[in-house]
Design an enzyme around this catalytic site. Structure first.
Site, short mmCIF file in Angstrom:
data_model
loop_
_atom_site.label_atom_id
_atom_site.label_comp_id
_atom_site.label_asym_id
_atom_site.label_seq_id
_atom_site.Cartn_x
_atom_site.Cartn_y
_atom_site.Cartn_z
CB VAL A 202 32.49 35.96 -15.43
CG1 VAL A 202 33.12 34.93 -14.51
CG2 VAL A 202 32.53 35.53 -16.88
CE LYS A 203 31.29 36.46 -20.67
NZ LYS A 203 30.93 35.35 -21.55
#
Ligand SMILES: *Cc1c(COP(=O)(O)O)cnc(C)c1O
Length: 403
Positions: A202-203
């Site tokens: 998700v980064k």
């Protein structure tokens, strides 16, 4: 789009109406292309799978990208935080100050080394750790500060750096949200003593799992490298180059090594970072424009002297203008198939920290804002239609629940 063809378009999905989207739009998602896949396959066919030339190349490119002299790759952002706390010399009996408004790993890494976590409350606008509150938490046992750039908006790094310097404390920055963030023209990664990044899917960029610690200090870099490899004082490459087999271990470390597979994905992902950041900015700008017109929420604060990397887009609900609470609004938006989320439950509220004796109410800004926070989908693969769906759904739900 889809809602135009239905007559009950204003009826909330949670009450039986047609959802804005047919399928759930996640709050975050990786951006992996064929080029990334090909790069990984090539490494699989090579001689090196674990720490080898690709890891070193990735470390070099990543450090350069964020303006630091050294990069140390590890197998998660959490491992990076643990390495940084170790490298700062933190041990049992020490205290480390951090933010309650973060992912638990920021605090847990202090516990891994047996030290005490001291939570300092946040600033009401950015929800980043408040330098004035940090000052009040300093005792003779304080050894370090871990600042977090919540959502990608930098903490007040100048003031925090000053406090660290004046009190002889290590300054660690958890920049898991802030790859690509700038603060007063300086890149995050070039400011604190050690800055940690996460490469979770998700980064901003991903290696599957992974992380990095960057620093300008070669002694710290050396300690970080040792800690990620069992504490061994001579690594495999040095051994090979020097043609010797002997090794020693003076302090205990872990196996936190990143593989070549992860690293080659990292190199490939790093190449598109500028495009990925640009898309996040576009989405944030569109959201800001739409949401500035809605009285039931407050869009995120953006200070003029910084540029956020927009890991998350967190709005604050104006509960005084609403007849439902955050949890009900969360459910209503999920029913519309908008993958909203909440970042974060204040860390001292978690059962483990409660058992350690942290009492609710000590961080009024973080704790009162927690009830208002809602993270909206934010990831670079979102189409313009996806973004409009989020806006439509937020408008639909908040106008239905307007007081
Ligand atoms: C994601 C994250 C971490 C941990 O990173 P992992 O790579 O998942 O271990 C630490 N701190 C913050 C603020 C994060 O968002």
């Amino acid at each position: 789009m889809a809602n135009d063809i239905h007559s009950n378009k204003n009826k909330l999905a949670i009450e039986g109406g047609t959802p804005i989207r047919k399928e759930l739009l996640p709050y975050g998602k990786q951006f992996v292309e064929q080029k990334d896949i090909d790069a990984v396959i090539k490494v699989l066919e090579s001689d090196w799978l674990t720490t080898g030339p690709t890891v070193m190349e990735f470390e070099k490119q990543f450090a350069e990208q964020v303006g630091a002299a050294h990069g140390v790759a590890v197998n998660s952002g959490t491992a990076g935080l643990h390495c940084a706390v170790y490298a700062a010399g933190i041990k049992s009996g020490d205290e480390v100050i951090t933010s309650p408004m973060t992912f638990m790993a920021t605090a847990n890494c202090i516990r891994y080394q047996g030290a005490k976590v001291v939570f300092a409350d946040v600033e009401p606008d950015t929800l980043n750790i408040d330098p004035e509150k940090i000052k009040k938490c300093i005792t003779p046992k304080t050894k370090a500060i871990i600042a977090v750039d919540f959502t990608g908006h930098p903490a007040n790094l100048e003031a925090i750096g000053e406090i660290a310097k004046n009190n002889n404390l290590a300054f660690i920055e958890d920049a898991a949200h802030a790859l690509g963030t700038t603060y007063k023209g300086q890149k995050v990664g070039s400011i604190a003593d050690m800055t940690t990044f996460s490469l979770h899917p998700v980064k901003h960029i991903t290696t599957g799992e992974g992380g990095l610690v960057v620093t300008d200090d070669s002694n710290l870099a050396e300690r970080l490298r040792r800690f990620r490899n069992h504490g061994i004082t001579r690594d495999h490459h040095q051994r090979q180059e020097q043609g010797i087999w002997s090794y020693d271990m003076e302090e205990i470390g872990y196996n936190y090594r990143l593989t070549e597979l992860n690293s080659v994905l990292g190199i490939s992902q790093l190449q598109k970072l500028p495009i990925l950041l640009e898309r996040r900015k576009e989405i944030a700008a569109r959201y800001n424009d739409a949401f500035s017109k809605i009285s039931q929420l407050t869009p995120p604060t953006a200070h003029l002297d910084c540029e956020s990397a927009w890991h998350l887009y967190v709005v604050k609900l104006n509960l005084e203008n609403l007849n439902k609470n955050r949890d009900e609004i969360f459910q209503a938006l999920r029913a519309e198939n908008i993958g909203v989320n909440v970042h974060y439950i204040p860390v001292p509220w978690l059962a483990y920290y409660q058992k350690l004796g942290y009492k609710r109410g000590a961080w009024p800004i973080a704790e009162s804002n927690y009830y208002r926070l809602l993270s909206l989908p934010m990831w670079p693969g979102m189409t313009d239609d996806d973004v409009e769906d989020v806006i439509l759904a937020v408008e639909k739900v908040l106008s239905a629940y307007q007081k």
